[in-house]
Enzyme design. Structure first.
Site, short mmCIF file in Angstrom:
data_model
loop_
_atom_site.label_atom_id
_atom_site.label_comp_id
_atom_site.label_asym_id
_atom_site.label_seq_id
_atom_site.Cartn_x
_atom_site.Cartn_y
_atom_site.Cartn_z
N ASP A 129 -0.71 2.58 -4.82
CA ASP A 129 -1.80 2.16 -3.95
C ASP A 129 -2.19 0.74 -4.38
O ASP A 129 -1.95 0.34 -5.53
CB ASP A 129 -2.98 3.13 -4.01
CG ASP A 129 -3.86 3.02 -2.77
OD1 ASP A 129 -3.75 2.00 -2.05
OD2 ASP A 129 -4.68 3.92 -2.52
C1 BGC Z 1 -5.94 2.34 0.39
C2 BGC Z 1 -4.61 2.73 1.01
C3 BGC Z 1 -4.12 1.61 1.90
C4 BGC Z 1 -4.01 0.35 1.07
C5 BGC Z 1 -3.50 -0.85 1.85
C6 BGC Z 1 -5.89 0.96 -0.27
O1 BGC Z 1 -7.16 0.53 -0.59
O2 BGC Z 1 -6.32 3.30 -0.56
O3 BGC Z 1 -4.76 3.92 1.71
O4 BGC Z 1 -2.90 1.97 2.46
O5 BGC Z 1 -5.30 0.01 0.58
O6 BGC Z 1 -4.41 -1.23 2.82
#
Ligand code: BGC
Length: 755
Positions: free
Chosen positions: A262
């Protein structure tokens, strides 16, 4: 020589014949030979360059060898607008408006595998129009907390329902030639301290509840990539969790694709390299130069880098890159996907209560007062990663106005309450002072002017439709709600509306449950309307006016009080030692001014947050049923405009599945869908089980007066439990009571079998 070749060829034929069909994961290895040849031509630098971000939404290929970059797109319910290369700010494109699909809990409320598949196809197609290889979704964690910031993104509190939909979504996307990146693996059930919280739970709970929605999508759906979550599980960050990534995901489930941390969720070079991460998103401080240095120092091997690159390239070969002159040449949102979004919305709306049959709207109604800002607020953006720049969005008010005009009904509107815009990253609360419709606090009391204006409109109408609920600043990634309360004096307002006009319908626009203790007694009809995508307002109007019968069922329990829900009742949430987490600190303006090192020092000095899952597998209705705590609305609940009759239930236990058949009749005078649910209660069991568990379900469409024979099957593998003594799945033989019904608290027929 010839003889040896013949024997080898024969052995290969025999092996192929015996091994049966190739599993979806094994299909990914089809190009391994070619991939190995390519890897042999790559320099160490080129290989390591593939292990971290190139831009905020891509990781590199190797141009010299014709290997394209990997392009990612958020998110679970719409292809996110194009951002600038190094951040999330809009790139200002004009063709990147996408279809906004209903959010996770709305999709789950359809209980429809067919619609989940279609939803996936819509997402997959739009991703390709944008030149994206990988969708950062589906988001399939279990809804453990009613107040979880991402409860609305996730599907359900139940693993069987979540797993079935997660599987179909995955297949739908990947059948379009786009890869999913299923997230957030695993046990990502709270936003509070999400970047550092250690989720501590038993292996049985992990296996039976929290891993299920991932397991099916990976094994049966062949999910090509996986996003390890921000949090820790039993001591280790998910992005470097040997048990989750190497032992279970790759070892037991046979995953052959790649993992992507993530964003900001990679924590070390050695941990990530040795324990299962392929790509650091974003940055290269762990999986960039330090990997090269570690190899030179003899701490890591180049073989390990090759293995990681091979796993990435398997997906690169499975997903054909979209040529640059083809991508982004037409609008992302396409009519076909908009139609899918409408179909999902139509089947997701849940009729919670309908006393005196206030709904569908009677032909006698000539004037409607629509009250509440949630009738006009667009819900496509907000919620951080899960926002969508929609091509268009039919709000509830727009949908009602359009449908009312066809029926010659007049509609008036009043905002009724102020809207709370929530917190903004690093900037503190948004300023309300310039806008009289914006509240400065979530619990700000009802505004006397807005309330009297609304009551006047209500008094002059035949019917009042009150729109309450939350918004996407209140339920959002990055923070959990403090409580389930309806914001900004909504309870006060609805009581005042009821006093001037008792012909009242409440529509809740939210992603998760809200506290209805005050609203329920004064509202004869209540509808859960969700954040229902681009065509949400159209679908809602169709249901309210009775063009279609409501058929959504709750994918989670609506607790009467938050304290009744398991994690609260057990004192597990909120944790007492909160703090020590970058994401929670990001709201503090002083922290935003600090350097990376200063922030880290502050975090290190704070207590380390833990989240104990001592409620074990008693999640959602499993808890409420076993403890006999009455919720406001039970899991699986949802009324229709017709009645359904369940008759003639027959159950048999075969060699590897339990089979149930019965007759289902639509006793009403309009076509309608029923979601039939089959629960299992264990009789005289030696093993501990919840009072009952959902094991099968089906959405059945019936014309007026029609009867159908319905068959449901429970494979024995879904009846197993995780035996902690042997560390393996086990089937407990014995008697099962099968409970068939329309909701977890509305069981119509029962039968018993022995397995
Ligand atoms: C989130 C993810 C997301 C990623 C990219 C993160 O803060 O937890 O679910 O895909 O950002 O935007």
């Amino acid at each position: 020589m010839k003889k040896t070749i013949l024997i080898l060829a024969l052995a290969a034929v025999l092996a192929a014949a015996c091994s049966g069909p190739v599993s979806p994961q094994d299909k990914l290895t089809a190009n391994d030979k070619k991939i190995n040849e390519l890897i042999a031509q790559m320099t160490l630098e080129e290989k390591v360059n593939m292990l971290h971000s190139k831009t905020n939404m891509s990781s590199a290929g190797v141009e010299r060898l014709g290997i394209a970059d990997m392009n990612y797109a958020d998110g679970p319910f719409g292809i996110r607008e194009e951002g600038v290369p190094n951040g999330f700010q809009s790139a200002g494109w004009t063709l990147d408006s996408a279809t906004y699909f209903p959010t996770g809990s709305a999709l789950a409320a359809t209980w429809s595998e067919e619609l989940a598949y279609k939803y996936g196809t819509g997402m997959g197609k739009e991703a390709r129009l944008r030149g994206k290889d990988v969708i950062l979704g589906p988001a399939v964690n279990i809804q453990r907390l009613p107040v979880g910031g991402r409860t609305y993104e996730y599907l359900s509190e139940d693993p069987i329902l979540s797993a079935a939909l997660s599987l179909e979504y995955t297949k739908g996307v990947q059948d379009q030639g786009t890869a999913v990146c299923i997230k957030h693996f695993a046990v990502n059930n709270q936003e509070t301290n999400r970047g550092s919280v250690n989720a501590i739970l038993s292996e049985r709970t992990l296996r039976e509840i929290y891993l299920k929605p991932f397991e099916r999508a990976i094994i049966e759906g062949g999910a090509m990539s996986v996003m390890p979550a921000y949090n820790k599980v039993n001591g280790d960050y998910c992005s470097e969790n040997e048990h989750l990534l190497n032992e279970i995901l790759r070892g037991e489930w046979g995953f052959k694709g790649f993992t992507v941390s993530d964003w900001g969720g990679t924590h070390s070079t050695m941990g990530a390299m040795l324990h299962g991460l392929n790509v650091q998103m974003t940055g290269s401080n762990y999986l960039g130069q330090p990997v090269i240095d570690s190899i030179k120092a003899g701490k890591l091997t180049e073989d390990l880098v090759d293995e990681k690159v091979r796993q990435i390239l398997r997906v690169r070969f499975a997903i054909e890159p979209v040529p640059a002159d083809v991508a982004n040449t037409v609008m992302t949102s396409q009519p076909e996907s908009q139609d899918i979004a409408r179909q999902v919305a139509e089947k997701s709306i849940v009729l919670l209560k309908n006393e005196g049959k206030v709904l569908p709207i009677s032909k006698d109604v000539k004037t409607i007062a629509v009250i509440g800002q949630n009738a006009v607020l667009k819900t496509q953006s907000g919620g951080m990663g899960a926002g969508v720049k929609a091509l268009y969005e039919v709000t509830p008010l727009a949908g009602i106005e359009k449908r009312a005009a066809q029926a010659g009904v007049e509609v008036s509107y009043a905002p009724g309450y102020k809207n709370f815009p929530g917190r903004r990253w690093g900037r503190g609360p948004a300023a309300p002072e310039t806008n009289p419709l914006v509240a400065s606090a979530i619990d700000e009391p009802a505004d006397p002017f807005l309330m009297s204006e609304a009551c006047e409109a209500a008094a002059n109408a035949d019917l009042v439709i009150f729109f309450g609920g939350t918004n996407k600043s209140i339920e959002t990634e990055g923070s959990d709600r403090q409580n389930m309360d309806l914001p900004c004096g909504q309870n006060e307002l609805v009581k005042a509306l009821k006093a001037v006009n008792p012909n009242l319908v409440t529509v809740l626009i939210s992603g998760g449950p809200t506290d209805l203790c005050e609203l329920e007694p004064v509202s004869p009809a209540i509808v859960q309307g969700w954040w229902n995508g681009t065509e949400g307002g159209t679908a809602l109007a169709e249901v309210l006016f009775g063009d279609i019968a409501p058929s959504g069922k709750l994918p989670f329990t609506f607790p009467a009080k938050l304290e009744d829900s398991p994690a609260y009742a057990m004192g597990n949430f909120p944790a007492k030692n909160a703090g020590g987490d970058l994401f929670s600190l990001m709201y503090r303006p002083d922290v935003m001014k600090m350097t990376r090192e200063e922030r880290q020092k502050l975090i290190d000095s704070m207590p380390k947050p833990e989240s104990h899952y001592t409620e074990e597998f008693y999640v959602g209705y499993r808890w409420f049923d076993t403890r006999q705590v009455k919720p406001m609305y039970a899991f699986g609940h949802g009324l229709s405009y017709v009645e359904f009759d369940y008759e003639d239930m027959k159950a048999t236990a075969g060699k590897d599945a339990v089979k149930v058949t019965f007759q289902l009749e639509n006793e009403g005078s309009m076509p309608a869908d029923e979601v039939v649910q089959l629960y299992v209660h264990r009789v005289d069991s030696q093993v501990e089980w919840p009072a009952k568990e959902l094991k099968a379900f089906q959405r059945v469409s019936l014309n007026a007066g029609e009867t159908k024979t319905v068959t449901l099957e429970i494979p024995f593998k879904d009846l197993r439990y995780w035996n902690e003594a042997t560390n393996a799945w086990d089937l407990e033989h014995g008697k099962l009571q099968l409970l068939l019904g329309s909701a977890s608290d509305d069981i119509r027929e029962t039968a018993e079998v022995t397995i």
